[in-house]
Enzyme design. Structure first.
Site, PDB file in Angstrom:
ATOM      1  N   HIS A  18       3.516 -10.962   4.316  1.00 11.32           N
ATOM      2  CA  HIS A  18       2.742 -12.143   3.911  1.00 11.32           C
ATOM      3  C   HIS A  18       1.884 -12.648   5.074  1.00 11.32           C
ATOM      4  O   HIS A  18       1.670 -13.850   5.214  1.00 11.32           O
ATOM      5  CB  HIS A  18       3.655 -13.247   3.350  1.00 11.32           C
ATOM      6  CG  HIS A  18       4.219 -12.882   2.004  1.00 11.32           C
ATOM      7  ND1 HIS A  18       3.497 -13.017   0.843  1.00 11.32           N
ATOM      8  CD2 HIS A  18       5.404 -12.334   1.640  1.00 11.32           C
ATOM      9  CE1 HIS A  18       4.225 -12.594  -0.181  1.00 11.32           C
ATOM     10  NE2 HIS A  18       5.394 -12.161   0.277  1.00 11.32           N
ATOM     11  N   ASP A  20      -1.016 -10.555   5.893  1.00  2.93           N
ATOM     12  CA  ASP A  20      -2.348  -9.934   5.790  1.00  2.93           C
ATOM     13  C   ASP A  20      -3.414 -10.905   5.295  1.00  2.93           C
ATOM     14  O   ASP A  20      -4.497 -11.004   5.867  1.00  2.93           O
ATOM     15  CB  ASP A  20      -2.327  -8.618   4.975  1.00  2.93           C
ATOM     16  CG  ASP A  20      -1.852  -8.733   3.540  1.00  2.93           C
ATOM     17  OD1 ASP A  20      -1.367  -9.812   3.143  1.00  2.93           O
ATOM     18  OD2 ASP A  20      -1.969  -7.727   2.807  1.00  2.93           O
ATOM     19  N   LEU A 107       6.321  -0.865  -3.668  1.00  2.00           N
ATOM     20  CA  LEU A 107       5.928   0.259  -2.803  1.00  2.00           C
ATOM     21  C   LEU A 107       4.459   0.629  -3.042  1.00  2.00           C
ATOM     22  O   LEU A 107       4.020   1.737  -2.760  1.00  2.00           O
ATOM     23  CB  LEU A 107       6.850   1.460  -3.044  1.00  2.00           C
ATOM     24  CG  LEU A 107       8.334   1.186  -2.740  1.00  2.00           C
ATOM     25  CD1 LEU A 107       9.193   2.406  -3.048  1.00  2.00           C
ATOM     26  CD2 LEU A 107       8.542   0.762  -1.288  1.00  2.00           C
ATOM     27  N   ASP A 154      -2.091  -2.966   1.581  1.00  2.00           N
ATOM     28  CA  ASP A 154      -1.644  -1.832   0.767  1.00  2.00           C
ATOM     29  C   ASP A 154      -2.751  -0.790   0.600  1.00  2.00           C
ATOM     30  O   ASP A 154      -2.519   0.418   0.737  1.00  2.00           O
ATOM     31  CB  ASP A 154      -1.192  -2.323  -0.617  1.00  2.00           C
ATOM     32  CG  ASP A 154      -0.125  -3.398  -0.511  1.00  2.00           C
ATOM     33  OD1 ASP A 154       0.453  -3.560   0.583  1.00  2.00           O
ATOM     34  OD2 ASP A 154       0.123  -4.083  -1.523  1.00  2.00           O
TER      35      ASP A 154
HETATM   36  C1  GLA Z   1       1.776  -7.380  -1.559  1.00  2.00           C
HETATM   37  C2  GLA Z   1       0.276  -7.505  -1.309  1.00  2.00           C
HETATM   38  C3  GLA Z   1      -0.054  -7.298   0.159  1.00  2.00           C
HETATM   39  C4  GLA Z   1       0.805  -8.178   1.062  1.00  2.00           C
HETATM   40  C5  GLA Z   1       2.279  -8.076   0.684  1.00  2.00           C
HETATM   41  C6  GLA Z   1       3.147  -9.069   1.427  1.00  2.00           C
HETATM   42  O1  GLA Z   1       2.179  -6.074  -1.304  1.00  2.00           O
HETATM   43  O2  GLA Z   1      -0.436  -6.587  -2.102  1.00  2.00           O
HETATM   44  O3  GLA Z   1      -1.430  -7.537   0.368  1.00  2.00           O
HETATM   45  O4  GLA Z   1       0.358  -9.509   1.049  1.00  2.00           O
HETATM   46  O5  GLA Z   1       2.487  -8.277  -0.710  1.00  2.00           O
HETATM   47  O6  GLA Z   1       3.144  -8.798   2.785  1.00  2.00           O
END
Ligand code: GLA
Length: 363
Positions: A18, A20, A107, A154
């Site tokens: 959390h 990014d 994932l 991601d």
């Molecule tokens: C999801 C979002 C990412 C990131 C994570 C938490 O995977 O797609 O952008 O914010 O949650 O770190």
């Protein structure tokens, strides 16, 4: 014209959760689960989508804007729209997907779907898109067309993953550095097989809390608030906003430290930071759940495990544990019964090593 095949991996995040969308650091690795797409160009502007995992087949014209269907097709279709919005005119195509990325487990099955689509459509249409922009286009697709206001992590790692390395990414500048994960280490993912909340709405809500906190400090992003600035004024913040900001600011610092620990080969320190990350996600960010807490607690009992934490958005999904290869048999034996005894669910365990990002599969 003949078909071409592309694949994009899922990911696990080692630390930096959390952060990014707050412009902070993350440290994900791509893992050996892929979404693969076989793509056949068409002479018209139709997009025909099918999947080995779902029964429906969809047909859209790229010349008409269709609203989301609340189905898997929103991801590839949204990606096509985002590519065109970025100025990349596309040819029609038949896209046949298959995936072994566990769906809805945190994932990044959605990022793998977007990235494989983007790579296929860009290549068939003759565009060479810089990899950073490709990641941003896929993020745009998820944020604008699917409605999950995700950060860049991601999609970025699904493209930039590197064999045997995690990637330390600065989500504000998009500068990144590959950090080696030596061959004697394993990333073991434990899938709790639970999903408690509408992750999308809780996620977007956390994001708004972070924006309020940054605005309070007069900064564009929480990344720009130093721990000292936070400490000096945190008492003025409303308690929930204060907890959210405390997690993010602390997690950004932990992720930078984890980068240094990995470089120094100090896996013990890296592991401590993972446990601290989990605690902060649990108490301050409130995105963990009993099942994930149990998996982390169970991992702690295994000799040779350096650290463990929830990974991804939270509210269920998976934990990631960093360990010596020699610790894997003990982990596989000890953790499932501890979890099953409490929740009556058999967790799935995946023993992973980092892999390369999205690419064309050449016959
Ligand atoms: C999801 C979002 C990412 C990131 C994570 C938490 O995977 O797609 O952008 O914010 O949650 O770190």
């Amino acid at each position: 014209m003949s078909a071409r095949t592309f694949r994009a991996p899922g990911r696990v995040n080692l630390i930096g959760e959390h952060t990014d969308y707050n412009g902070g650091f993350v440290m994900p690795a791509a893992i050996q689960f892929y979404t693969t797409v076989t793509a056949l160009p068409r002479a018209d502007r139709k997009l025909v989508l099918s999947s080995a995992q779902f029964p429906d087949r969809y047909e859209f014209s790229l010349d008409e804007r269709t609203p989301g269907r609340n189905a898997w097709c929103d991801y590839p279709l949204g990606t096509a729209y985002s590519l065109e919005q970025a100025g990349y005119k596309l040819t029609g195509a038949e896209l046949a997907f298959t995936s072994d990325v566990p769906i809805g487990a945190g994932l990044s099955s959605s990022a793998a779907l977007e990235v494989s689509t983007a790579l296929a459509l860009a290549t068939l249409s003759g565009h060479h898109i810089p990899t950073q922009q490709l990641a941003e286009i896929c993020q745009h697709a998820e944020s604008e067309h699917v409605g999950m206001k995700c950060g860049i992590m991601d999609q970025f790692i699904s493209i930039h993953g590197k064999d045997d390395h995690a990637v330390l990414l600065d989500c504000r500048s998009l500068e990144y550095k590959a950090a080696p994960i030596p061959g004697h280490l394993r990333l073991v993912i434990a899938n709790s097989k639970v999903k408690h909340e509408l992750t999308g709405s809780a996620y977007n809500h956390r994001r708004r809390d972070c924006e309020s906190a940054a605005a309070f400090f007069g900064k564009p992003l929480l990344r720009d608030v130093t721990p000292q600035e936070f400490a000096a004024r945190e008492g003025e913040l409303e308690p929930q906003i204060r907890r959210r900001a405390r997690h993010v600011i602390g997690e950004i610092a932990r992720t930078e430290q984890a980068g240094m620990a990995l470089e120094a080969g100090d896996y013990g320190r890296f592991g401590e930071l993972m446990y601290a990350s989990h605690e902060s996600l649990k108490t301050d960010y409130e995105v963990s759940c009993e099942e994930l807490d149990k998996l982390v607690e169970a991992a702690r009992t295994v000799e040779g495990v350096y650290g463990s934490r929830m990974t991804g958005a939270g509210f269920g999904g998976c934990t990631i544990s960093l360990m010596e290869e020699s610790a894997v048999p003990g982990f596989l034996k000890q953790v499932p019964p501890l979890y099953t005894a409490t929740f009556g669910i058999q967790p799935d365990l995946y023993v992973c090593r980092p892999v390369n990002g999205a690419h064309e599969v050449l016959a």
